[in-house]
Write a protein that holds these residues in place. Structure first.
Motif, PDB file in Angstrom:
ATOM      1  N   THR A 183      59.937  10.622 -24.277  1.00 24.44           N
ATOM      2  CA  THR A 183      60.781  11.563 -23.895  1.00 24.44           C
ATOM      3  C   THR A 183      59.765  12.640 -22.959  1.00 24.44           C
ATOM      4  O   THR A 183      60.268  13.579 -22.458  1.00 24.44           O
ATOM      5  N   GLN A 204      67.833   5.439 -27.549  1.00 25.67           N
ATOM      6  CA  GLN A 204      68.149   6.789 -27.113  1.00 25.67           C
ATOM      7  C   GLN A 204      69.213   7.387 -28.016  1.00 25.67           C
ATOM      8  O   GLN A 204      69.333   8.488 -28.140  1.00 25.67           O
ATOM      9  N   GLN A 205      70.274   6.565 -28.518  1.00 26.06           N
ATOM     10  CA  GLN A 205      71.213   6.956 -29.410  1.00 26.06           C
ATOM     11  C   GLN A 205      70.658   7.460 -30.801  1.00 26.06           C
ATOM     12  O   GLN A 205      71.059   8.673 -31.260  1.00 26.06           O
ATOM     13  N   THR A 229      68.858  10.987 -29.673  1.00 23.03           N
ATOM     14  CA  THR A 229      70.040  11.974 -29.674  1.00 23.03           C
ATOM     15  C   THR A 229      70.546  12.453 -30.943  1.00 23.03           C
ATOM     16  O   THR A 229      70.805  13.720 -31.143  1.00 23.03           O
ATOM     17  N   ARG A 230      70.772  11.648 -31.818  1.00 24.19           N
ATOM     18  CA  ARG A 230      71.182  12.055 -33.240  1.00 24.19           C
ATOM     19  C   ARG A 230      70.037  12.700 -33.832  1.00 24.19           C
ATOM     20  O   ARG A 230      70.569  13.784 -34.627  1.00 24.19           O
ATOM     21  N   ARG A 287      66.494  14.782 -30.137  1.00 22.53           N
ATOM     22  CA  ARG A 287      65.385  14.652 -29.214  1.00 22.53           C
ATOM     23  C   ARG A 287      66.045  14.568 -27.954  1.00 22.53           C
ATOM     24  O   ARG A 287      67.309  14.402 -27.432  1.00 22.53           O
ATOM     25  N   ARG A 315      65.824  13.039 -23.576  1.00 25.20           N
ATOM     26  CA  ARG A 315      65.904  11.799 -22.808  1.00 25.20           C
ATOM     27  C   ARG A 315      64.681  10.911 -22.693  1.00 25.20           C
ATOM     28  O   ARG A 315      63.799  11.575 -22.706  1.00 25.20           O
TER      29      ARG A 315
END
Length: 229
Positions: free
Chosen positions: A128, A164-165, A168-169, A172, A174
């Protein structure tokens, strides 16, 4: 002060082809054999083997990660993804070649799946950070996956979306990883090949996010876990 700022700005953006260093017509010298296995660095490679290319920041630690992986036949480090033909290490670090530091992985797909290599890739660095990995700053240290088949490309993109999922959880950012069909790979100088085998206490900047990566459609890890119960 303006001069230093200008240099850093150039290192953090990809150069246009018109801005890139000219390079040279002939490949730069490199090692003949792998320092760990003794295998020929430029092949020939075994029938049925496949190639994968990964950029994870400084290529020294990344290469060691893959040569220690069961099913990997050979690794080598080099430069790819830019404009300058046959660049040197010194040229790539200016940010004016556009190349990333890349590990070439030759592997036996019957012994280690591409999905397992992708999992190792995602979990072993921070994808990221854009044009950097930790304290290593510049386009040459960007996260990248260069694929050699349509299947690899589809699998790499699916793994990015799945990871990415998970990121995101975990709160963090992109993923900035560049994913595309493999461009020309230029072997790096002999001194950089298997650097941490020659210099066991040398620099290694690899650092993951601590977030696990589940690769879509790959149940080998689950099967292995079930077999040990």
């Amino acid at each position: 002060m303006f001069f230093l700022s200008d240099i850093m700005n150039k290192k953090l953006r990809m150069p246009a082809e018109s801005e890139a260093l000219r390079g040279r017509d002939q490949p730069i010298p490199t090692a003949a054999t792998h320092h760990v296995s003794g295998r020929l660095l430029k092949g020939p490679y075994p029938a049925g083997s496949e190639k994968a290319y990964f950029g994870m920041g400084c290529f020294w630690g990344a290469e060691r990660l893959f040569w220690q992986t069961e099913g990997v036949w050979l690794t080598a480090v080099g430069y790819a993804g830019g404009h300058t033909p046959n660049p040197t290490y010194q040229e790539t670090t200016t940010g004016l070649t556009g190349h990333a530091e890349i590990v070439m992985v030759v592997y036996d797909p019957k012994a280690v799946s591409y999905a397992e290599l992708l999992r190792l890739f995602w979990e072993s660095h921070d994808p990221t950070q854009g044009m950097r990995q930790g304290n290593d700053v510049g386009t040459t240290y960007r996260s990248a996956i260069y694929t050699t088949t349509d299947e690899q490309l589809a699998e790499a993109e699916a793994s990015r979306d799945a990871y990415q999922q998970a990121l995101t959880r975990a709160g963090r950012g992109r993923i900035t990883t560049e994913i595309k069909p493999a461009p020309v790979f230029y072997f790096a100088e002999a001194e950089h090949q298997q650097y941490l085998s020659k210099n066991p206490f040398g620099y290694c900047g690899l650092q993951g996010t601590g977030v696990e990566c589940a690769i879509p459609g790959d149940d080998r890890k689950a099967v292995a876990a079930a077999e040990t119960r």
